[in-house]
Design a protein around this motif. Structure first.
Motif, short mmCIF file in Angstrom:
data_model
loop_
_atom_site.label_atom_id
_atom_site.label_comp_id
_atom_site.label_asym_id
_atom_site.label_seq_id
_atom_site.Cartn_x
_atom_site.Cartn_y
_atom_site.Cartn_z
N HIS A 234 0.84 -1.21 0.00
CA HIS A 234 0.00 0.00 0.00
C HIS A 234 0.88 1.26 0.00
N ALA A 235 1.82 1.31 -0.93
CA ALA A 235 2.77 2.43 -0.97
C ALA A 235 2.11 3.69 -1.51
N LYS A 236 2.17 4.75 -0.72
CA LYS A 236 1.61 6.05 -1.09
C LYS A 236 2.75 7.00 -1.48
N PHE A 237 2.40 8.00 -2.27
CA PHE A 237 3.41 8.92 -2.77
C PHE A 237 3.21 10.33 -2.22
N ILE A 238 4.30 11.05 -2.15
CA ILE A 238 4.27 12.46 -1.80
C ILE A 238 4.39 13.24 -3.11
N SER A 239 3.37 14.01 -3.46
CA SER A 239 3.31 14.66 -4.76
C SER A 239 3.08 16.16 -4.62
N LYS A 240 3.39 16.86 -5.67
CA LYS A 240 3.08 18.29 -5.71
C LYS A 240 1.58 18.46 -5.84
N VAL A 241 1.03 19.43 -5.13
CA VAL A 241 -0.41 19.64 -5.14
C VAL A 241 -0.91 19.99 -6.55
N GLU A 242 -0.05 20.56 -7.37
CA GLU A 242 -0.43 20.90 -8.73
C GLU A 242 -0.86 19.68 -9.54
N LEU A 243 -0.35 18.51 -9.19
CA LEU A 243 -0.66 17.29 -9.94
C LEU A 243 -2.05 16.75 -9.64
N THR A 244 -2.73 17.33 -8.64
CA THR A 244 -4.06 16.84 -8.30
C THR A 244 -5.15 17.42 -9.20
N LYS A 245 -4.73 18.18 -10.20
CA LYS A 245 -5.71 18.77 -11.12
C LYS A 245 -5.27 18.56 -12.57
N GLY A 246 -6.24 18.16 -13.40
CA GLY A 246 -6.03 18.21 -14.84
C GLY A 246 -5.38 17.02 -15.50
N ILE A 247 -5.02 15.98 -14.74
CA ILE A 247 -4.38 14.82 -15.35
C ILE A 247 -5.30 13.61 -15.15
N LEU A 248 -5.80 13.07 -16.22
CA LEU A 248 -6.72 11.93 -16.13
C LEU A 248 -6.12 10.80 -15.30
N SER A 249 -6.91 10.19 -14.48
CA SER A 249 -6.55 9.05 -13.63
C SER A 249 -5.54 9.42 -12.55
N ILE A 250 -4.45 10.08 -12.94
CA ILE A 250 -3.40 10.40 -11.98
C ILE A 250 -3.90 11.39 -10.94
N SER A 251 -4.54 12.46 -11.37
CA SER A 251 -5.02 13.47 -10.43
C SER A 251 -6.07 12.88 -9.48
N TYR A 252 -6.96 12.05 -10.02
CA TYR A 252 -8.00 11.47 -9.17
C TYR A 252 -7.38 10.56 -8.12
N ASN A 253 -6.41 9.75 -8.53
CA ASN A 253 -5.76 8.85 -7.57
C ASN A 253 -5.04 9.64 -6.48
N LEU A 254 -4.39 10.74 -6.86
CA LEU A 254 -3.68 11.54 -5.87
C LEU A 254 -4.65 12.15 -4.86
N LYS A 255 -5.85 12.49 -5.30
CA LYS A 255 -6.81 13.13 -4.40
C LYS A 255 -7.45 12.14 -3.43
#
Length: 254
Positions: free
Chosen positions: A99-120
């Motif tokens: 269950h490895a989680k990532f530390i990401s830039k908040v900018e990536l939580t918007k506008g990228i299909l699948s990736i942004s939703y998963n980050l949120k």
């Protein structure tokens, strides 16, 4: 020759990669909304399996070596060098049981299909680098989730991607914050090689016929030691496993 083939094969890879993100956007939403975390996580695992396979459309291949007997009943902090965005899908897929989680830039939580939703909704930490208080709060919350759910996290302590495979100095602040909330977390170094070569010409063309390798190294028990000391030890063992090529003058002036 790799660059020449890259012009042709990148035109196959990118549509396949994008199509997967498009397909899994509603799948993720449905899994999370109807069935919750477990179903959503499985959909993300499957997505990243297929994303990793798109590397093969470029003639590239991925080897992930893990000879360590890592526990599943305690949180882990996976610490890796960072070479490109192509580091991430193999790490998500091959570390899925933790269950490895990532530390990401908040900018990536918007506008990228699948990736942004998963980050949120996936349970990681989305930090605003311009807001230290928000960043610390996100890391503290991640540490609490790791402790409460026996989750793990992946951290790239360099803070940014290496353009030529040469490691940047590791920063310890994020790891120190997580260890304060999750002091029994086991530190697990991972050495990544050749992922930078996929993007050595930029985003187009991607390089072809590269061999990306990921190796999980022996874990390190914190035992209450200072975070700076632990991170320095992890940095040294990872650096010893990174294969670097001599910098040319063009690389040195970047």
């Amino acid at each position: 020759m790799r660059r020449l083939f890259g012009y042709i094969l990148s035109a196959i890879h990118y549509p396949a990669f994008g199509l997967l993100l498009l397909i899994f956007q509603p799948i993720q939403w449905f899994c999370y909304t109807v069935f919750g975390y477990s179903a959503h996580k499985k959909s993300v695992d499957v997505l990243n399996f297929f994303l990793t396979k798109t590397y093969y459309l470029l003639g590239n291949r991925v080897s992930f070596t893990n000879k360590q007997q890592l526990p599943v009943n305690r949180p882990l902090i996976f610490i890796a060098n960072h070479q490109s965005m192509y580091d991430v899908p193999p790490l998500i897929y091959y570390l899925r049981r933790h269950h490895a989680k990532f530390i990401s830039k908040v900018e990536l939580t918007k506008g990228i299909l699948s990736i942004s939703y998963n980050l949120k909704v996936g349970g990681g930490a989305n930090i605003d680098r311009k807001d230290p208080r928000q960043s610390i709060t996100e890391l503290v919350n991640l540490g609490n989730r790791m402790k409460n759910n026996t989750w793990s996290t992946v951290i790239f302590p360099e803070g940014t991607r290496s353009k030529d495979g040469h490691m940047r100095p590791f920063q310890s602040a994020g790891i120190a914050t997580i260890l304060k909330k999750c002091p029994n977390a086991l530190l697990v170094p991972i050495v990544i090689n050749n992922a930078w070569k996929m993007v050595q010409y930029g985003i187009y063309p991607l390089s072809t016929f590269e061999h990306l390798t990921f190796e999980v190294l022996p874990p390190i028990e914190p035992n209450g030691r200072p975070a700076d000391e632990l991170v320095k030890e992890v940095e040294e063992v990872i650096k010893a496993g990174v294969i670097v090529e001599p910098r040319n003058k063009k690389q040195e002036t970047r």
